[in-house]
Design a protein around this motif. Sequence first.
Motif, PDB file in Angstrom:
ATOM      1  N   ALA A 199     -12.396 -10.035   1.791  1.00  0.00           N
ATOM      2  CA  ALA A 199     -11.788 -11.368   1.964  1.00  0.00           C
ATOM      3  C   ALA A 199     -12.485 -12.134   3.078  1.00  0.00           C
ATOM      4  N   GLN A 231     -13.229 -12.920  -9.629  1.00  0.00           N
ATOM      5  CA  GLN A 231     -14.107 -14.059  -9.904  1.00  0.00           C
ATOM      6  C   GLN A 231     -15.578 -13.615  -9.961  1.00  0.00           C
ATOM      7  N   GLU A 277      -4.618  -9.299  -1.860  1.00  0.00           N
ATOM      8  CA  GLU A 277      -4.577 -10.245  -2.991  1.00  0.00           C
ATOM      9  C   GLU A 277      -5.811 -11.154  -2.987  1.00  0.00           C
ATOM     10  N   GLN A 278      -6.198 -11.592  -1.802  1.00  0.00           N
ATOM     11  CA  GLN A 278      -7.380 -12.460  -1.692  1.00  0.00           C
ATOM     12  C   GLN A 278      -8.638 -11.717  -2.144  1.00  0.00           C
ATOM     13  N   GLY A 326      -8.847 -16.393  -3.366  1.00  0.00           N
ATOM     14  CA  GLY A 326     -10.023 -15.531  -3.427  1.00  0.00           C
ATOM     15  C   GLY A 326     -10.991 -16.010  -4.492  1.00  0.00           C
ATOM     16  N   MET A 327     -10.450 -16.377  -5.655  1.00  0.00           N
ATOM     17  CA  MET A 327     -11.303 -16.834  -6.748  1.00  0.00           C
ATOM     18  C   MET A 327     -12.008 -18.145  -6.398  1.00  0.00           C
ATOM     19  N   SER A 364     -12.646 -19.275  -3.520  1.00  0.00           N
ATOM     20  CA  SER A 364     -13.628 -19.075  -2.445  1.00  0.00           C
ATOM     21  C   SER A 364     -14.979 -18.634  -3.019  1.00  0.00           C
ATOM     22  N   VAL A 365     -14.941 -17.847  -4.118  1.00  0.00           N
ATOM     23  CA  VAL A 365     -16.192 -17.452  -4.779  1.00  0.00           C
ATOM     24  C   VAL A 365     -16.757 -18.631  -5.589  1.00  0.00           C
ATOM     25  N   VAL A 397     -12.145 -17.975   2.418  1.00  0.00           N
ATOM     26  CA  VAL A 397     -10.837 -17.926   1.749  1.00  0.00           C
ATOM     27  C   VAL A 397      -9.847 -18.919   2.367  1.00  0.00           C
ATOM     28  N   GLY A 452      -8.797 -11.453  -5.848  1.00  0.00           N
ATOM     29  CA  GLY A 452      -9.247 -12.724  -6.424  1.00  0.00           C
ATOM     30  C   GLY A 452     -10.756 -12.867  -6.351  1.00  0.00           C
ATOM     31  N   LYS A 453     -11.328 -12.467  -5.224  1.00  0.00           N
ATOM     32  CA  LYS A 453     -12.786 -12.593  -5.063  1.00  0.00           C
ATOM     33  C   LYS A 453     -13.519 -11.659  -6.021  1.00  0.00           C
TER      34      LYS A 453
END
Lengths: 271, 226
Positions: A255, A223, A215-216, B180-181, B183-184, B190, A219-220
């Motif tokens: 992550a 983004q 999931e992390q 995650g978002m 962290s970017v 994270v 998200g990265k």
Amino acid sequence: MQHGTAWRIDRVGLRTTVGQTSEAGAVMLDQTLLVRSLVELADNLTDDFDIVDVLSLLSDRCVHALGVTAAGVLLAAPSGALRVVASSSDAMRTLELFQLQSDQGPCLDAYRTGQQVVNLDLAAVGSRWPRFAQRAAAEGFRSAHSFPMRLRRRTLGALNLLRSDPGPLDATAIAAAQALADIATIAILQHQIVIDAQTLNSQLSAALNSRIVIEQAKGKISQATGSDMDLAFRRMRNHARNHNQHLAELASGIAGGTIPPGSLDYLKPGD
Amino acid sequence: MRILGLLGDGDGRGAARLCQVAAQVTGMTGAGVMLLAGGRPQASVCTTDEVSSLIEEAQYTLGEGPCVDAHRLGEVVSEPDLVTAGASRWVSFSSRAVGAGARAVFGYPVRIGAGQLGALNLYRDRPGPLDDDEHANALVMADVAARAVLAAQAGAGLGGIGIDLEEDLFVWGAVHQAAGMVSVQLDIPVVDALVRLRAHAFLTDRLVSDVASDVVERRLAFGSDE
């Protein structure tokens, strides 16, 4: 005359009754010592008890409470091969090893059949187990008594008692010996359950963690590339396939910051 | 025996039924089971109602509360009255739990042998301790929960989660997506992004999953000036 004393262990549904009799000539059973031994055994069954310690205690207490000359325990390894785990004396240990080497003797029969093999006059079993009988006599033993360590259909090993007298054990002593063996059996099975539980728990925790890391990573990627979570996941899965990587490994790299989230392969039409 | 009968009854599936029965036999308003690791909630197995979910979520956001303590200490944790207990224990958690409608909360360790899996959380909408029977039943239910979770996990493939368990487990996925978002957005690890999300939720008195869905839906972004 029988005065029943019953221990009930509800968790495994096992019932053991130890009566009290006194017959002339039979082995003296020390009731106080027996009860104390049972309590002591139970007391040793902490969360992280040592099986060898508990079985050594069992052997020693059998000698004292049941009035036998020597006691020992054989336990099957996961492969099925029997091993000597505990014995109250060196002579007992030697004799148990000898049974394993020569593949004959009352302990092996008790283990294989799951039945008690008791009140054997060693002078009279020469034809059944010639080598064992001879060796036991040489160590000064005259009678043998073996008890299966069994719960329902599973037999883990055997408890073996030897006496320097040829006479039989009375019914009370037999019941008491089986009770001690049963308690040790339950302890070993419980111990195995705890070990299995700990393994499962760590596996579950690791699986949950990799779920979280995925999931992390989504998200990265989302983004960094301006894509939604679903597309981010498909890109990650596609990249893992292209590079013959495990999804969890790739996610962990993303992550953890070692793989830039914008560096993944683009999806081709149809991916 | 009564507990076994109850577990077999009803239409609820596995984990959901477990929580319902736990609440019923302990005389509670609601119950939930959480898995914890490293002193923090990792996943929710089941909750009976909205308030139980909020109690779990508050502990997830804040890292404090009866389940966190029960897991950390390996002991039963009781707070029969969150209002009169004052602000000494779980300052932030208490105000949220009371705000949600809980008055008494209890945490029972979920474990087998020395292996700690998580905690059973119980709450009641009025103050008061568990009586002896309720306490005994809570211990049994915590044990049942541990066995149920591990039994479900026993069939899992390598590195996977047991199929029955997978349907029930809630891992706060959106929170981790948001971490995650962030962290970017902030160019930070994270783990630190997760802390920022939790801090933001705490300061704005919101649930971390609400903050997370704002981030995922791109209604909220973290700038370096924040």
